[in-house]
Structures are given as structure tokens and as C-alpha cells.
Motif scaffolding. Sequence first.
Motif, PDB file in Angstrom:
ATOM      1  N   HIS A 149     -18.767  26.876 -21.449  1.00 27.47           N
ATOM      2  CA  HIS A 149     -17.635  26.138 -20.862  1.00 27.47           C
ATOM      3  C   HIS A 149     -18.128  25.163 -19.801  1.00 27.47           C
ATOM      4  O   HIS A 149     -17.655  24.022 -19.725  1.00 27.47           O
ATOM      5  CB  HIS A 149     -16.629  27.109 -20.264  1.00 27.47           C
ATOM      6  CG  HIS A 149     -15.430  26.436 -19.670  1.00 27.47           C
ATOM      7  ND1 HIS A 149     -15.362  26.051 -18.342  1.00 27.47           N
ATOM      8  CD2 HIS A 149     -14.252  26.053 -20.232  1.00 27.47           C
ATOM      9  CE1 HIS A 149     -14.200  25.469 -18.107  1.00 27.47           C
ATOM     10  NE2 HIS A 149     -13.503  25.462 -19.231  1.00 27.47           N
ATOM     11  N   ALA A 150     -19.092  25.609 -18.975  1.00 24.53           N
ATOM     12  CA  ALA A 150     -19.607  24.740 -17.911  1.00 24.53           C
ATOM     13  C   ALA A 150     -20.299  23.517 -18.495  1.00 24.53           C
ATOM     14  O   ALA A 150     -20.149  22.393 -17.983  1.00 24.53           O
ATOM     15  CB  ALA A 150     -20.570  25.522 -17.023  1.00 24.53           C
ATOM     16  N   VAL A 151     -21.055  23.709 -19.574  1.00 29.91           N
ATOM     17  CA  VAL A 151     -21.714  22.568 -20.216  1.00 29.91           C
ATOM     18  C   VAL A 151     -20.672  21.644 -20.840  1.00 29.91           C
ATOM     19  O   VAL A 151     -20.741  20.414 -20.706  1.00 29.91           O
ATOM     20  CB  VAL A 151     -22.713  23.064 -21.289  1.00 29.91           C
ATOM     21  CG1 VAL A 151     -23.224  21.899 -22.138  1.00 29.91           C
ATOM     22  CG2 VAL A 151     -23.881  23.782 -20.627  1.00 29.91           C
ATOM     23  N   GLY A 152     -19.687  22.215 -21.502  1.00 33.88           N
ATOM     24  CA  GLY A 152     -18.646  21.405 -22.140  1.00 33.88           C
ATOM     25  C   GLY A 152     -17.807  20.627 -21.152  1.00 33.88           C
ATOM     26  O   GLY A 152     -17.193  19.615 -21.517  1.00 33.88           O
ATOM     27  N   ALA A 153     -17.771  21.079 -19.897  1.00 32.81           N
ATOM     28  CA  ALA A 153     -16.940  20.416 -18.877  1.00 32.81           C
ATOM     29  C   ALA A 153     -17.671  19.285 -18.164  1.00 32.81           C
ATOM     30  O   ALA A 153     -17.060  18.600 -17.328  1.00 32.81           O
ATOM     31  CB  ALA A 153     -16.459  21.445 -17.852  1.00 32.81           C
ATOM     32  N   VAL A 154     -18.944  19.059 -18.460  1.00 33.25           N
ATOM     33  CA  VAL A 154     -19.689  17.991 -17.782  1.00 33.25           C
ATOM     34  C   VAL A 154     -19.201  16.637 -18.280  1.00 33.25           C
ATOM     35  O   VAL A 154     -19.289  16.343 -19.475  1.00 33.25           O
ATOM     36  CB  VAL A 154     -21.204  18.126 -18.041  1.00 33.25           C
ATOM     37  CG1 VAL A 154     -21.956  16.958 -17.410  1.00 33.25           C
ATOM     38  CG2 VAL A 154     -21.727  19.451 -17.491  1.00 33.25           C
ATOM     39  N   PRO A 155     -18.674  15.795 -17.402  1.00 33.66           N
ATOM     40  CA  PRO A 155     -18.136  14.497 -17.830  1.00 33.66           C
ATOM     41  C   PRO A 155     -19.220  13.608 -18.438  1.00 33.66           C
ATOM     42  O   PRO A 155     -20.311  13.472 -17.879  1.00 33.66           O
ATOM     43  CB  PRO A 155     -17.597  13.884 -16.531  1.00 33.66           C
ATOM     44  CG  PRO A 155     -17.439  15.040 -15.589  1.00 33.66           C
ATOM     45  CD  PRO A 155     -18.518  16.009 -15.956  1.00 33.66           C
ATOM     46  N   GLY A 156     -18.926  13.015 -19.574  1.00 33.35           N
ATOM     47  CA  GLY A 156     -19.823  12.031 -20.178  1.00 33.35           C
ATOM     48  C   GLY A 156     -21.092  12.594 -20.777  1.00 33.35           C
ATOM     49  O   GLY A 156     -22.034  11.838 -21.048  1.00 33.35           O
ATOM     50  N   LEU A 157     -21.149  13.897 -20.999  1.00 36.12           N
ATOM     51  CA  LEU A 157     -22.367  14.502 -21.545  1.00 36.12           C
ATOM     52  C   LEU A 157     -22.467  14.209 -23.040  1.00 36.12           C
ATOM     53  O   LEU A 157     -21.574  14.595 -23.808  1.00 36.12           O
ATOM     54  CB  LEU A 157     -22.354  16.012 -21.305  1.00 36.12           C
ATOM     55  CG  LEU A 157     -23.592  16.788 -21.752  1.00 36.12           C
ATOM     56  CD1 LEU A 157     -24.812  16.373 -20.930  1.00 36.12           C
ATOM     57  CD2 LEU A 157     -23.362  18.294 -21.633  1.00 36.12           C
TER      58      LEU A 157
END
Length: 422
Positions: free
Chosen positions: A59-67
Amino acid sequence: MSAAANGAGVPVVVTGIGVACSIGVGVEPFAASLRAGRTGIRRQDGQVSAPLAGFDFAHAVGAVPGLPQELSRRALRKAGRSLPAVQAAVAAALQAWTGAGLPAADLPGSQVGVVVGGNNVTGAAAYRMAERFRGDPVAVPGRFALHVQDTDHVGVLSEILAITGEGYTVGGAAASGNLAVIHGARMVRSGAARACLVVGAMTELSPVDRQSYLALGAMADPAAAPDDDVLCRPFDTTRRGFVAGEGTAALLLEAEPSARARGVRPLARVAGEAMALSANSLADPSEEVEVAVMSTALARAGARPEQLDYVNTHGTASRLGDEVEAAALRRVLGRDSGAWVNATKALTGHCLCGAGAVEAVATVVQMTHGFVHPNPHLGMPLTGELRFAGRQAEPARIGLALSNGFGFGGLHSAVVFAGEVA
């Protein structure tokens, strides 16, 4: 405040930041918690701490803007079985990396370095594995030999982000995060790297660690105050000791000409830094050395104490530590200083090896968002000669800030950040 004031070399700027701690995973949630004075400290199972509760790596990785999708997949694949501290570091690093616009940049991996601040950060994992080993020795997996090394942070981060320049860990107990910023800045300033990812490693305490801090008298003892759910009161006359927090943060440091060429507006500049030992292997800090590192960092920034707008103290709420730091600040700032004096640990707890990086990010956030976060439980300040942050957030224009970090073993450090970078 020229680059020359801090020694020969290129100016170093902060182009990206990231954080994962008890009061927020991601820069904007973290900023909102700071402004609200929201604390992550809680009492649970007979302990008081500020845990990174409910952290979910995917979830934390998926929430990174513009990744970018490919970078997201690589992070999940490479760090999916890593220790929680490494996963949190990856999440913070991805925030800083994308915030700096590096996924789209033509920046060779050989020109990027990585410095991780932290030592002995896998003690809790080793403690759990020892219990498993006693039950069934062959159940210990081979990969643990890699995961138990502090350098696992460096290896995982470098693999995910394709960093092939210089890299290492720097250990300095609670000063580790600051030392990582210092060494990363020096790497960039000297030309050894065009950019450097700096990470303060999260420390998860084992029961043995926690008991030893209690026995030392450094940590607040919840049993001594069963009706007190706060315990962490930096610079208050009723302070009882530090409260352990879990957190990690990342800063992307870059040569100013590189950022300018990429069209990236920096968040702040690393204007000056200093580190010194006090020739003391124990836990007690030195007022003289604290004065020295703060004064030296300011001098290297080409700044005078009266130009300071904000000080992010080490401020652990320890009996001796807060008293010594307050005395040192009075000497450095003078009687007529208007600088705000604050303690982020009142909200995040003491993130130990990660503290300096978490507090560097907190400092940059307040500089860019124009406020000073509360120290919500400061009711009776130990001195009236410093302008302590109060119980509510205050609007503030912070052009020059100082962030302190002190560690057991006589390690003292200070970093100066300058805002409003053109």
C-alpha cells in the motif's frame, strides 16, 4: 551564505523528501500531522511507544505519487521479503526519488550515491530469530545472513533504484540520521556524486534493548507513571525520559547546478554542517561540544546566530539531555533571539538511528509549508530564555533552520538548512 563558506565545492540542495513514521507515511500526511500536533505515542501492552503501526508495504509503495509502474513492480519484487525497517526505508526513498523527478531524469546510476544512517538496526529481528533458532535451528533461512546486516538497506535501495555510485552506512547512534545527511552532502559537494540518496534507518527495539534503556535511566518508564499516556515532554520540567518511536526518512541531495539543469526547484539547501566528538564513551552529552557544532555549522553556512529562524532540537525529553541542550542553545542564540525552538520527538517519539533524518524532513516541511509545529505537552518549560514552540501550530517564515542530532558515545552534530532557494 555562499558555497565557499562551507568549503570548496558545489552548493548542495534538497530536491526530494520522503518519510514513514508513526504520524504519517508520505510527506503530505506527515505535514498534516505536524501542523495538527498529532502524536503517534500510545500506551499498549504495558509499554509506551510511537510505533509504525499498520504499515503495509504494498500500500505504501502504491501510494507514492507519480511512481512509474515498472519501478513499483521492482520495489515490490526486490523488497517484498525484506525486514520491515528496509521496507519502510524503500517506501520513504521512493517518495524522495519521485519527488525529485528522478524517474524521468537522464541521470546515470554511476553518478548517484546512497548513504544510510544507522547501526545495530536489526537487533529486534535477531532477537526473534534467536528464539526461532532455539526451537528449531534448521528453520533459520539462509537469507537471514543478508537481512541481519545493516548494509542490507544499501543493497536493496541500490538494486531497486539502479544506484551504482558510492554507497555505505554510517553509524552514530541517535546522531546517525544527521551524520548521513552530512556525509551525503559532502559526497555531492566534493563531486564524488551528482546526487545522493540519504536515508535514516528505522530502529525496532528488542525487549533486551528496551530493558537496558530503562535500566540506564534514559527511557521513560511507563510503570512509574501508570496514569500518564504521554510521558514524552521535551524541555518540560516534568520530563521523564525518551519514548521510543519507529520511523525512517529519506532526502535526495543534489548538486545545485544539476537540479537547475533539470528544471527542478529545490526545497532547501544544505548550507552548513558540523560533527564533533566529546572524547566520552558514555551517554552524557557535552554542552561545550554542542555549542561548538552549532556554532561551526552556522559559520560554515556563512550565517550568524541572530539570522536563525528555527531550531529543531535533539530534544529527547531526557533529564540531562534537554537541560544541557537548552543551556547550549542559550549560549549560541543569545538572549534576544527570535528563533523558534522545537522538538519533533514530542510527536514522533525518539526514532533513534532514524531520528536525524525524520527531523531533517520535518524541518524542510515546516520551511516549505510556512509553519512551526506544536510541542503539545510542554506546560512548564525548563527555561524562559528560549522561544519554545507552544501547544498550537504557528505560521512562520523559516529562511534558515538548524537541526541537531546527538548520540551516545560523545557524537554531536548539527545541520543548517536554508530555504527560498532560487
